[in-house]
Design an enzyme around this catalytic site. Structure first.
Site, short mmCIF file in Angstrom:
data_model
loop_
_atom_site.label_atom_id
_atom_site.label_comp_id
_atom_site.label_asym_id
_atom_site.label_seq_id
_atom_site.Cartn_x
_atom_site.Cartn_y
_atom_site.Cartn_z
N GLU A 35 -20.03 -12.34 14.91
CA GLU A 35 -20.10 -13.30 13.80
C GLU A 35 -21.13 -12.83 12.81
OE1 GLU A 35 -18.37 -16.16 12.64
OE2 GLU A 35 -19.76 -15.72 11.02
N THR A 43 -16.41 -21.66 9.30
CA THR A 43 -16.34 -22.54 8.13
C THR A 43 -16.46 -23.99 8.57
OG1 THR A 43 -14.82 -20.98 7.09
CG2 THR A 43 -14.86 -23.20 6.18
N CYS A 44 -15.71 -24.32 9.61
CA CYS A 44 -15.58 -25.72 10.02
C CYS A 44 -16.93 -26.38 10.29
CB CYS A 44 -14.69 -25.78 11.25
SG CYS A 44 -14.48 -27.42 11.92
N ALA A 118 -17.87 -7.09 11.44
CA ALA A 118 -17.07 -6.12 12.20
C ALA A 118 -16.07 -5.43 11.29
CB ALA A 118 -16.35 -6.83 13.33
N HIS A 450 -3.64 -55.59 21.36
CA HIS A 450 -3.77 -56.46 20.19
C HIS A 450 -5.20 -56.98 20.12
CE1 HIS A 450 -2.79 -59.45 17.18
NE2 HIS A 450 -3.46 -60.34 17.90
P1 FAD Z 1 -13.40 -19.92 10.12
O1 FAD Z 1 -13.80 -21.23 10.59
O2 FAD Z 1 -13.28 -19.63 8.71
O3 FAD Z 1 -14.28 -18.86 10.88
C1 FAD Z 1 -14.19 -17.50 10.66
C2 FAD Z 1 -15.54 -16.87 10.89
O4 FAD Z 1 -15.39 -15.47 10.88
C3 FAD Z 1 -16.56 -17.17 9.79
O5 FAD Z 1 -17.72 -17.75 10.34
C4 FAD Z 1 -16.86 -15.81 9.15
O6 FAD Z 1 -18.22 -15.68 8.80
C5 FAD Z 1 -16.51 -14.87 10.29
N1 FAD Z 1 -16.09 -13.53 9.83
C6 FAD Z 1 -15.18 -13.24 8.87
N2 FAD Z 1 -15.04 -11.90 8.77
C7 FAD Z 1 -15.88 -11.36 9.68
C8 FAD Z 1 -16.17 -10.03 10.07
N3 FAD Z 1 -15.55 -8.99 9.51
N4 FAD Z 1 -17.09 -9.84 11.05
C9 FAD Z 1 -17.72 -10.90 11.63
N5 FAD Z 1 -17.47 -12.16 11.32
C10 FAD Z 1 -16.56 -12.40 10.37
N6 FAD Z 1 -9.94 -28.50 8.95
C11 FAD Z 1 -9.65 -29.56 9.75
O7 FAD Z 1 -8.82 -29.44 10.66
N7 FAD Z 1 -10.27 -30.77 9.57
C12 FAD Z 1 -11.16 -30.96 8.58
O8 FAD Z 1 -11.69 -32.06 8.45
C13 FAD Z 1 -11.47 -29.88 7.73
N8 FAD Z 1 -12.37 -30.04 6.74
C14 FAD Z 1 -12.67 -28.97 5.94
C15 FAD Z 1 -13.55 -29.16 4.90
C16 FAD Z 1 -13.88 -28.11 4.06
C17 FAD Z 1 -14.85 -28.33 2.94
C18 FAD Z 1 -13.31 -26.82 4.29
C19 FAD Z 1 -13.69 -25.66 3.42
C20 FAD Z 1 -12.42 -26.62 5.32
C21 FAD Z 1 -12.07 -27.70 6.15
N9 FAD Z 1 -11.15 -27.57 7.18
C22 FAD Z 1 -10.83 -28.64 7.96
C23 FAD Z 1 -10.48 -26.28 7.45
C24 FAD Z 1 -11.17 -25.59 8.64
O9 FAD Z 1 -12.54 -25.41 8.35
C25 FAD Z 1 -10.51 -24.26 8.92
O10 FAD Z 1 -9.12 -24.43 9.10
C26 FAD Z 1 -11.08 -23.62 10.18
O11 FAD Z 1 -12.47 -23.44 10.07
C27 FAD Z 1 -10.40 -22.29 10.48
O12 FAD Z 1 -10.94 -21.74 11.62
P2 FAD Z 1 -10.97 -20.17 11.85
O13 FAD Z 1 -11.61 -19.98 13.19
O14 FAD Z 1 -9.64 -19.60 11.62
O15 FAD Z 1 -11.89 -19.56 10.71
#
Ligand code: FAD
Ligand code: NAD
Length: 471
Positions: A35, A43-44, A118, A450
């Site tokens: 990470e 992101t989440c 990575a 209910h």
């Molecule tokens: P991410 O959570 O994006 O995690 C990917 C991680 O990989 C990141 O931490 C990044 O730093 C890391 N990374 C990327 N490239 C590299 C690399 N080359 N080497 C090392 N690390 C790397 N979804 C819901 O279901 N409910 C919600 O209420 C909701 N609210 C949201 C609110 C906002 C403001 C936003 C922006 C999104 C929201 N989402 C919500 C969407 C949700 O956040 C994403 O669908 C979810 O986080 C996706 O998970 P993921 O594991 O695919 O990727």
């Protein structure tokens, strides 16, 4: 057989990656997760689901106090004031606790956290902070980032034109927030700042908000957001943004707007602008060319249904692959990919993935929209208004409805759509019913406690056959 540093290396510790890493370790594999951020959770947990829900909750409490809802129920307060730094501090605490929780789970499950970015250098091989690490199986779970809008430059540090990350961290309530994009982020964060006192204008390219949702739900949502005081500029696009300088600092933004179909340009002044026109998969700098993976036209990595890519030993899950960009979808794919790597059978039913917009009322759906269902065959639809649900009425939460869409011949439930204060909780029952292949009659014959909001789902199911009781 080749020797590797790890059995499984997961790239990205969001809800997809951290869940995959933990489940793979639970299944007895030697696992590392790379990470890039300072904290786990992606992101989440850092800048998405969790901080947005903290501000949604805080702003709802403020709204209830400031706008007389509490007084109506006999809770008298003195003057109500907003302490924005405290609201932001409470948000930061939730983020810290939850991201720290993942670090604890990694230790507990013996998942090694490799810090850095990575990049693939060869099959089974990545480079992280100058070190080479090998693994038999590698899971790409790199998530997504904000889609930029040409002509509207985001600068979260300056705080005038922001993306969702900036909009979660504003240190003042905007006098006029213009939201570009009437999707999930725009409506959730627009709702936060509206409740805290901002005038909010949503500029949406399409003729309705919330693309992908049921048509009736989209129309009703627009009515409710307007009733709450949001200004909606549908079928409109933003073509440029100019900072309004006051000395060296900007104190506002002037936007150029046009009808989506083209036409006369007009200007719109904002104190702050939120760009929320979607997100795109993170594949830049990942070295995919070194292993022969080419993303599709939308920048996504394609996989088979078991999440294996076209390249041996490389898997992908979450926002970086096709499908809705949702944390729970990423998590379920994380579980499934780990099980598949371990030789078990991990499956995700992509037909039954609920989605929820956490506005007030909440907006939720699972399965087909009425429009999609009609295209596939004859359907029956049952609807029940929240106004006629005793608990919602008692709580003065009468906005919205439940809609059950069933196959006309088999009665099997094809989709459920809900606008209600508790829609996000209610939709779980609909998802479970659909996963079990329920008919609308199955839901109608299930005893619901209910008085609960969930009774509205039972009544909507009864309405499929024309026999609700309370309307
Ligand atoms: P991410 O959570 O994006 O995690 C990917 C991680 O990989 C990141 O931490 C990044 O730093 C890391 N990374 C990327 N490239 C590299 C690399 N080359 N080497 C090392 N690390 C790397 N979804 C819901 O279901 N409910 C919600 O209420 C909701 N609210 C949201 C609110 C906002 C403001 C936003 C922006 C999104 C929201 N989402 C919500 C969407 C949700 O956040 C994403 O669908 C979810 O986080 C996706 O998970 P993921 O594991 O695919 O990727
Ligand atoms: P979105 O796809 O939900 O909405 C983007 C909106 O912007 C669309 O309505 C689109 O028509 C509009 N748009 C696109 N270009 C435009 C332009 N030039 N001018 C005006 N409007 C334009 O995207 P989002 O709101 O940025 O959210 C990104 C992702 O994050 C979504 O896929 C969503 O699933 C996820 N998310 C989920 C939740 C949740 O589950 N509660 C919350 C936040 C984010």
């Amino acid at each position: 057989m080749a020797e590797y540093d790890y059995d499984v290396l997961v790239i990205g510790a969001g809800p997809g990656g951290y869940v995959a890493a933990i489940r793979a370790a639970q299944l007895g594999l030697k696992v590392a997760c790379v990470e890039n951020r300072e904290t786990l959770g992606g992101t989440c947990l850092n800048v998405g689901c969790i901080p947005s829900k903290a501000l949604l909750h805080g702003s709802e409490l403020f709204d209830e106090a400031a706008n007389g809802t509490l007084a109506k129920f006999g809770v008298k307060l003195g003057s109500v004031e907003l302490d924005l730094p405290q609201m932001q501090a409470e948000k930061a605490l939730a983020v810290k606790e939850l991201t720290g929780g993942i670090a604890f789970l990694f230790k507990k499950n013996k998942v090694t956290w490799l810090k850095g970015k990575a990049k693939f250098t060869a099959l089974h091989t990545v480079e992280i902070a100058g070190e080479t690490v090998t693994a038999r199986d590698i899971v790409i779970a790199t998530g997504s980032s904000v889609t930029p809008l040409p002509g509207v430059m985001v600068d979260n540090a300056a705080g005038r034109i922001v993306d969702s990350t900036g909009a979660l961290a504003l240190d003042e309530v905007p006098s006029h927030l213009v939201v570009i994009g009437g999707g999930v982020i725009g409506l959730e964060l627009g709702s936060v700042w509206r409740r805290l006192g901002a005038k909010v204008t949503v500029v949406e390219f399409l003729d309705q908000l919330l693309p992908g949702m049921d048509g009736e739900v989209r129309k009703e949502s627009a009515k409710l957001f307007k009733k709450q005081g949001m200004e909606l500029r549908l079928s409109t696009k933003v073509t440029g943004a100019q900072l309004k300088l006051n000395g060296a600092k900007a104190d506002g933004v002037q936007l150029a707007l046009e009808p989506s179909a083209g036409g006369a340009v007009e200007t719109l002044d904002a104190s702050h602008v939120l760009v929320s026109i979607g997100r795109r998969p993170n594949t830049d700098g990942l070295g995919l060319d070194a292993i022969g993976i080419t993303p599709n036209k939308r920048g996504q990595i394609e996989t088979a249904s078991d999440f294996h890519t076209a390249v041996e030993g490389v898997w992908a899950i979450g926002d970086v692959i096709p499908g809705p960009m949702l944390a729970h979808k990423a998590e379920d794919e994380g579980l499934a990919v780990a099980e598949n790597i371990a030789g078990e059978t991990g499956i995700v039913n992509h037909d039954v993935i609920p989605s929820v917009v956490y506005t007030m009322p909440e907006i939720a759906g699972v399965g087909l929209t009425e429009e999609q269902a009609k295209e596939r065959g004859e359907i029956k639809v049952g609807k029940f208004p929240m106004m006629a649900n005793s608990r919602a009425k008692t709580n003065r939460e009468g906005d919205g409805f439940v809609k059950v869409i069933a196959d006309a011949k088999t009665d099997r439930v094809l989709g459920v759509w809900i606008i209600a204060s508790l829609a996000g909780t209610m939709i779980a029952e609909a998802a479970l019913a659909m996963e079990f292949g329920a008919t609308s009659e199955d839901i109608a014959l299930t005893c619901h406690a209910h008085p609960t909001h969930a009774e509205a789902l039972k009544e909507a199911a009864m309405a499929v056959r024309g026999k609700p009781i309370h309307i």
